[in-house]
Design a protein around this motif. Structure first.
Motif, PDB file in Angstrom:
ATOM      1  N   ARG A 124      -2.291  17.717  32.723  1.00  0.00           N
ATOM      2  CA  ARG A 124      -2.255  17.034  31.394  1.00  0.00           C
ATOM      3  C   ARG A 124      -1.157  17.832  30.202  1.00  0.00           C
ATOM      4  NH1 ARG A 124      -8.721  15.765  29.599  1.00  0.00           N
ATOM      5  NH2 ARG A 124      -7.365  15.075  27.684  1.00  0.00           N
ATOM      6  N   CYS A 125      -0.589  18.471  30.983  1.00  0.00           N
ATOM      7  CA  CYS A 125       0.575  19.429  30.212  1.00  0.00           C
ATOM      8  C   CYS A 125       1.654  18.922  30.382  1.00  0.00           C
ATOM      9  CB  CYS A 125       0.420  20.761  30.687  1.00  0.00           C
ATOM     10  SG  CYS A 125      -1.028  21.795  30.287  1.00  0.00           S
ATOM     11  N   PRO A 157       1.951  15.955  23.023  1.00  0.00           N
ATOM     12  CA  PRO A 157       0.749  14.959  22.957  1.00  0.00           C
ATOM     13  C   PRO A 157       1.169  13.658  23.488  1.00  0.00           C
ATOM     14  CG  PRO A 157       1.467  15.961  20.806  1.00  0.00           C
ATOM     15  CD  PRO A 157       2.619  16.323  21.553  1.00  0.00           C
ATOM     16  N   ASP A 160      -0.973  13.278  27.144  1.00  0.00           N
ATOM     17  CA  ASP A 160      -2.419  13.044  26.946  1.00  0.00           C
ATOM     18  C   ASP A 160      -2.441  11.396  27.029  1.00  0.00           C
ATOM     19  OD1 ASP A 160      -4.733  14.613  27.216  1.00  0.00           O
ATOM     20  OD2 ASP A 160      -5.608  13.816  25.301  1.00  0.00           O
ATOM     21  N   ASP A 161      -1.632  10.782  26.480  1.00  0.00           N
ATOM     22  CA  ASP A 161      -1.811   9.338  26.450  1.00  0.00           C
ATOM     23  C   ASP A 161      -1.361   8.885  28.015  1.00  0.00           C
ATOM     24  OD1 ASP A 161      -2.293   9.385  23.518  1.00  0.00           O
ATOM     25  OD2 ASP A 161      -0.215   8.730  23.104  1.00  0.00           O
ATOM     26  N   PHE A 163      -1.837  10.444  30.694  1.00  0.00           N
ATOM     27  CA  PHE A 163      -3.172  10.836  31.488  1.00  0.00           C
ATOM     28  C   PHE A 163      -4.199   9.875  31.217  1.00  0.00           C
ATOM     29  CE2 PHE A 163      -7.250  13.128  31.731  1.00  0.00           C
ATOM     30  CZ  PHE A 163      -7.287  13.549  33.056  1.00  0.00           C
ATOM     31  N   HIS A 164      -4.380   9.656  30.230  1.00  0.00           N
ATOM     32  CA  HIS A 164      -5.647   8.922  30.091  1.00  0.00           C
ATOM     33  C   HIS A 164      -5.445   7.468  30.500  1.00  0.00           C
ATOM     34  CE1 HIS A 164      -8.395  11.536  27.733  1.00  0.00           C
ATOM     35  NE2 HIS A 164      -7.384  12.020  27.104  1.00  0.00           N
TER      36      HIS A 164
END
Length: 414
Positions: A124-125, A157, A160-161, A163-164
């Motif tokens: 998530r990085c 940021p 994270d989008d 990843f989800h």
């Protein structure tokens, strides 16, 4: 599947990666440093030297406790040999195929609705998005058929989008195409402060996001003030994009299009050339890349807008495939990608004008008209077609070897 909303994200770090020479070391290095989770989605993963390097990198990560999930397309990626795949599944790697179909007369039948995304997310990085598959043909050392392509490495940021989204698609037991209707979502098109490393993750599916990537191209062409460069491997778009390119050129925007001059599939060049006259007569400049097959799907506009991803501008990508792009508002990134494309145009491309096109005869005029109207209505026609429900199929753990009757040994009593 969970509904997602596109949002601009500030404060990202974005690096352009050209061809396998830049892309593969960056991905393998990120995998080598992973500590918790790796998600990888790709259209093609071949069992060649690049494929083995990826396999070994993921296997090493899984053996040190990293949770690894992979999604491969059932058309683009052939089944792996047992020697290749069994150690991965035995180490706990979750390996899924999108819509695998049996061969019919030695041919694959799942031609349409492919999982065409190329995504990697590490812890998530770090994330990677682009058009590069895992095969040796993306290395320039491959020879005349090596592909010219691009990807991006992302931190911040936006990761994270991605990843989800990827977790939601992997968790879905199937990917239903709701041909009876769709839910619309409002997209935010304008970045509030261009040049501040803003990024937006966009995707195309056969549910609520059927034309998101196309709509961003249309909005970009409608708002361009000075310059647009589009480099697209498989250029055969619908009427809306053709019309938007023509309108931009007519109002004074310098619109330049880079297509394949040495395509991996000859039909690609034939199809694109059917559309050249329509664009040339509006003032669009067209260049064919001559060095080797062009596989990129990128564009820049003015000083700050750019996109890199998996989506071609053809009927498959715009109407059928599962695709993913990232859109960037950042002056430095725009200038980097612009410089790469400018070099292609000046050094490796041939400019096309009407003198280089076949003479106009009644039969090619007729074929151009038919192709034009087919493209104009293709997305709507696809929407009426019945479709099976593509599913994700997980590769099972390797079975324990069976002991033949003649090989049985008496177990000594303890």
């Amino acid at each position: 599947m969970t509904q997602h909303v596109c949002r601009w994200r500030d404060g990202n770090r974005i690096a352009l990666l050209e061809n396998g020479e830049a892309f593969f070391p960056a991905v393998f290095n990120a995998i080598a440093k992973a500590q918790q989770h790796i998600i990888l989605e790709t259209f093609i993963w071949f069992e060649d030297n690049i494929g083995w390097q990826l396999r070994d990198a993921l296997l090493n990560a899984a053996q040190r406790g990293v949770h690894v999930e992979c999604l491969l397309d059932g058309y683009g990626s052939p089944p792996f040999s047992e020697d290749f795949v069994n150690p991965m599944t035995a180490a706990g790697i979750v390996l899924r195929y999108y819509d695998p179909r049996p061969l019919r007369f030695g041919m694959r039948t799942n031609i349409f609705r492919r999982m065409h995304r190329k995504i990697v997310v590490v812890d998530r990085c770090i994330a990677f998005i682009g058009g590069i598959n895992y095969s040796a043909e993306h290395m320039t050392s491959f020879g005349p058929q090596a592909k010219q392509d691009y990807a991006v490495r992302l931190e911040g940021p936006i990761v994270d989008d991605i990843f989800h989204y990827s977790r939601a698609t992997l968790a879905a037991r199937d990917t239903v195409r709701r041909w009876w209707g769709q839910n619309s979502e409002t997209l935010s098109y304008q970045a509030t402060a261009p040049g501040e490393t803003q990024a937006l993750f966009v995707w195309r599916d056969n549910d609520s996001h059927r034309d998101d990537i196309e709509r961003h191209y249309l909005r970009m062409l409608a708002t361009a003030k000075r310059e647009v460069i589009i480099a697209n491997a498989y250029f055969f778009p619908g009427y809306r994009i053709l019309h938007a390119m023509r309108n931009a050129a007519r109002r004074g925007v310098a619109v330049r299009l880079i297509t394949q001059g040495e395509p991996d599939m000859p039909i690609v060049k034939v199809g694109a050339r059917l559309l050249y006259r329509y664009l040339l007569r509006a003032g669009v400049s067209i260049y064919e890349y001559q060095q080797r097959p062009l596989h990129g799907k990128v564009a820049v506009m003015d000083d700050s807008w750019a996109t890199v991803g998996s989506s071609n501008l053809d009927p498959l990508s715009l109407s059928l495939n599962l695709e993913a792009n990232v859109i960037v508002h950042d002056r430095a990134f725009n200038q980097t990608l612009h410089s790469h494309l400018e070099t292609l145009i000046q050094v490796d491309c041939q400019q096309i004008d009407e003198t280089k096109l076949p003479p106009r005869r009644w039969w090619n005029i007729g074929s151009s008209v038919l192709a034009f109207h087919f493209l104009r209505h293709f997305p709507a026609m696809v929407g009426w077609l019945p479709a099976h429900t593509p599913r994700l199929k997980q590769v099972p753990l390797p079975a324990r070897p069976q002991i033949e009757a003649g090989d049985r040994r008496e177990t000594p009593e303890m």
